[in-house]
Write an enzyme that holds these catalytic residues in place. Structure first.
Site, PDB file in Angstrom:
ATOM      1  CE  LYS A 123      -6.434   5.692   2.161  1.00 48.65           C
ATOM      2  NZ  LYS A 123      -5.695   5.805   3.311  1.00 48.65           N
ATOM      3  CD  GLU A 182      -4.681  -1.417   1.445  1.00 46.99           C
ATOM      4  OE1 GLU A 182      -3.323  -1.853   1.982  1.00 46.99           O
ATOM      5  OE2 GLU A 182      -5.669  -1.453   2.074  1.00 46.99           O
ATOM      6  CG  ASP A 205      -8.353   2.301   8.720  1.00 45.05           C
ATOM      7  OD1 ASP A 205      -8.358   1.249   8.213  1.00 45.05           O
ATOM      8  OD2 ASP A 205      -7.931   3.426   8.300  1.00 45.05           O
ATOM      9  CG  HIS A 230      -6.291  -4.632   4.216  1.00 40.58           C
ATOM     10  ND1 HIS A 230      -5.254  -3.570   4.091  1.00 40.58           N
ATOM     11  CD2 HIS A 230      -5.439  -5.556   4.355  1.00 40.58           C
ATOM     12  CE1 HIS A 230      -3.951  -3.978   4.121  1.00 40.58           C
ATOM     13  NE2 HIS A 230      -4.160  -5.293   4.549  1.00 40.58           N
ATOM     14  CG  ASP A 234      -5.853  -1.850   7.624  1.00 43.10           C
ATOM     15  OD1 ASP A 234      -5.368  -1.607   8.635  1.00 43.10           O
ATOM     16  OD2 ASP A 234      -5.570  -1.457   6.262  1.00 43.10           O
ATOM     17  CD1 TRP A 240      -2.594   2.018   0.319  1.00 46.43           C
ATOM     18  CD2 TRP A 240      -1.401   2.408   2.064  1.00 46.43           C
ATOM     19  NE1 TRP A 240      -2.796   3.222   0.646  1.00 46.43           N
ATOM     20  CE2 TRP A 240      -2.081   3.467   1.730  1.00 46.43           C
ATOM     21  CE3 TRP A 240      -0.456   2.511   3.346  1.00 46.43           C
ATOM     22  CZ2 TRP A 240      -2.161   4.693   2.621  1.00 46.43           C
ATOM     23  CZ3 TRP A 240      -0.409   3.918   3.849  1.00 46.43           C
ATOM     24  CH2 TRP A 240      -1.257   4.691   3.702  1.00 46.43           C
ATOM     25  CG  HIS A 283      -8.752   1.657   0.948  1.00 47.54           C
ATOM     26  ND1 HIS A 283      -7.381   1.307   0.914  1.00 47.54           N
ATOM     27  CD2 HIS A 283      -8.800   2.113   2.383  1.00 47.54           C
ATOM     28  CE1 HIS A 283      -6.780   1.644   1.869  1.00 47.54           C
ATOM     29  NE2 HIS A 283      -7.541   2.067   2.783  1.00 47.54           N
ATOM     30  CG  ASP A 318      -9.517   4.235   4.771  1.00 51.53           C
ATOM     31  OD1 ASP A 318      -9.830   3.240   5.386  1.00 51.53           O
ATOM     32  OD2 ASP A 318      -8.110   4.504   4.769  1.00 51.53           O
ATOM     33  CG  ASP A 352      -8.849  -1.007   3.646  1.00 57.06           C
ATOM     34  OD1 ASP A 352     -10.075  -1.004   4.081  1.00 57.06           O
ATOM     35  OD2 ASP A 352      -7.880  -1.063   4.204  1.00 57.06           O
TER      36      ASP A 352
HETATM   37  C1  RNT Z   1      -3.901   2.469   4.427  1.00 54.00           C
HETATM   38  C2  RNT Z   1      -4.206   1.164   4.285  1.00 54.00           C
HETATM   39  C3  RNT Z   1      -2.981   0.368   4.675  1.00 54.00           C
HETATM   40  C4  RNT Z   1      -2.651   0.545   6.371  1.00 54.00           C
HETATM   41  C5  RNT Z   1      -1.847  -0.449   6.823  1.00 54.00           C
HETATM   42  C6  RNT Z   1      -1.114   0.334   8.111  1.00 54.00           C
HETATM   43  O1  RNT Z   1      -5.326   3.241   3.932  1.00 54.00           O
HETATM   44  O2  RNT Z   1      -5.421   0.739   4.636  1.00 54.00           O
HETATM   45  O3  RNT Z   1      -3.486  -1.030   4.605  1.00 54.00           O
HETATM   46  O4  RNT Z   1      -3.857   0.822   6.913  1.00 54.00           O
HETATM   47  O5  RNT Z   1      -0.817  -0.754   5.804  1.00 54.00           O
HETATM   48 ZN    ZN Z   2      -5.638  -1.447   4.240  1.00 52.09          ZN
END
Ligand code: RNT
Ligand code: ZN
Length: 415
Positions: A224, A222, A292, A282, A322, A181, A258, A290, A255
């Protein structure tokens, strides 16, 4: 307890569901725990603040500050979450014995303690190069930077990480998945969106040109939508990486946070997996952005698990978590999300699959809707509790008392 389970099992059997088979299948599906929930994505020996457009909020006491503390905390999580687990490390978690080792120079020996730890616990390791929290992230760019020296540094980092991952896979006899990423993006509208993307593709090509036995390591990329301070254009967008993964035989990492807020990754799996061999997930929970958040039992989490189970993607979809929440007890945050992932998989595994397939095939959408709604109130809890019991982890909310005890005895002493 046993009788509640037996009664519930019979309810499912009447719908054609084999609960014992579901348990066996769940035993084989690993969930990769993200090491970075334990310390707010800080890592060791790294003085730069978290950047790259991601953010942890909250300063709940008890953050792990050393490798020993982090490993102890992860052990706690392993004891509270049922089913097969892996550990997902970031390169930030290298242990260099107080020596300054820059990212492009990290070696497998800096992860020797992690390898020993994983070996003892028989868990596989996954890996991530860390393209953030470092002065060489220049003007928000790393692999796509217009400065050749910046790109070179990060290309070397990517290669160094793949070599470490190869050792993980070899030593643990368990294929490592390394996820790339890259935060690269622009706060404001760029005039040229193409050149940075060309540079990113070229840098990735150079990283992946180094041959690593796929038995030991496989790479994921990955995408985003946007990051904080990179709202107008992300170089590694979904289309970029979908194309890159397809053309270059990489795993595509999806993810959950994302994409646009109403866009879901559950719907993407059956499309992506027609064209890429494997996907890395993720699993996260974006709230408005995003963000998390801790993974909860949302419709989307259930849908993700259903897609994996319904289409038999057990081997083709690698499940990782994640998220990072520093506002509550971090071990509880880990445990809640990981237990939910495992629980969602079990829910999907005890769907009356044969019945649903049959009515759908017959065009009986009335029955399909009726059944899908009835499923929601089947006696699932005794099934889940039984699974936890067989895995020797606390049943129901009993795990929380253990976390509170650990907080009182261990976390509260970390000042
Ligand atoms: C960031 C991504 C990535 C991170 C990690 C820490 O937007 O989701 O995967 O969260 O690598
Ligand atoms: Zn991620």
């Amino acid at each position: 307890m046993a009788s509640m389970f037996d009664a519930a099992k019979q309810v499912y059997a009447d719908l054609g569901v084999d609960v014992e088979a579901a348990f066996k299948r769940l035993d084989q599906i690993a969930v990769s725990l993200h090491c970075w929930q334990g310390d707010d994505v800080t890592g060791f020996g790294n003085d730069a603040a978290l950047d790259g457009g991601i953010q942890v909020t909250g300063n709940y006491p008890g953050r792990a500050r050393t490798p020993g503390e982090l490993r102890a905390d992860i052990d706690m999580v392993l004891a509270l979450v049922p089913g097969k687990k892996r550990l997902n490390l970031h390169s930030l978690y290298a242990e260099t014995n107080g020596k300054k080792v820059d990212r492009n120079e990290i070696l497998p020996e800096h992860f020797a303690n992690w390898i020993d730890w994983a070996m003892e616990r028989k868990v596989g390791l996954d890996f991530n190069p860390s393209f953030f929290s470092h002065p060489m992230l220049k003007n928000g760019l790393t692999l796509s930077s217009p400065e050749a020296s910046v790109r070179k540094f990060w290309i070397e980092h990517g290669i160094a990480c793949r070599k470490i991952a190869e050792v993980f896979g070899k030593k643990l006899r368990n294929t490592c998945i390394t996820n790339f990423w890259v935060p690269d993006g622009f706060k404001d509208t760029p005039y040229d969106r193409l050149a940075p993307r060309e540079r990113l593709a070229d840098s990735l090509d150079r990283i992946f040109a180094v041959e690593i036995n796929p038995k030991y390591n496989r790479d994921a990329v990955e995408c985003k939508l946007f990051g904080i301070g990179a709202e107008s254009c992300t170089v590694g967008s979904h289309e970029f990486y979908m194309g890159y993964a397809m053309r270059n035989n990489k795993l595509l990492c999806l993810d959950a946070g994302h994409f646009h807020p109403t866009e879901v990754i559950s719907d993407k799996l059956s499309s992506c997996l027609l064209f890429v061999d494997e996907v890395l997930l993720h699993v996260s929970r974006g709230v408005r952005w995003d963000s998390d958040h801790v993974v909860t039992m949302t419709d989307e989490l259930k849908a993700i698990a259903e897609e994996v189970i319904r289409h038999n993607y057990d081997k083709r979809v690698h499940i990782g978590l994640d998220y990072f929440d520093g506002s509550i007890n971090r071990i509880a945050a880990w445990t809640i999300g990981a237990r939910n992932m495992s629980k969602a998989l079990l829910m999907a595994l005890v769907e009356p699959a044969a019945m649903l397939k049959k009515v759908e095939k017959a065009g009986d959408f009335t029955s399909r809707l009726a059944l899908l709604e009835e499923v929601k109130t089947l006696p699932f809890a005794p099934i889940w509790n039984e699974y936890c019991e067989r895995c020797n982890v606390p049943v129901g909310p009993a795990w929380l008392a253990e976390v509170k005890k650990y907080e009182a005895e261990v976390l509260s002493k970390r000042k």
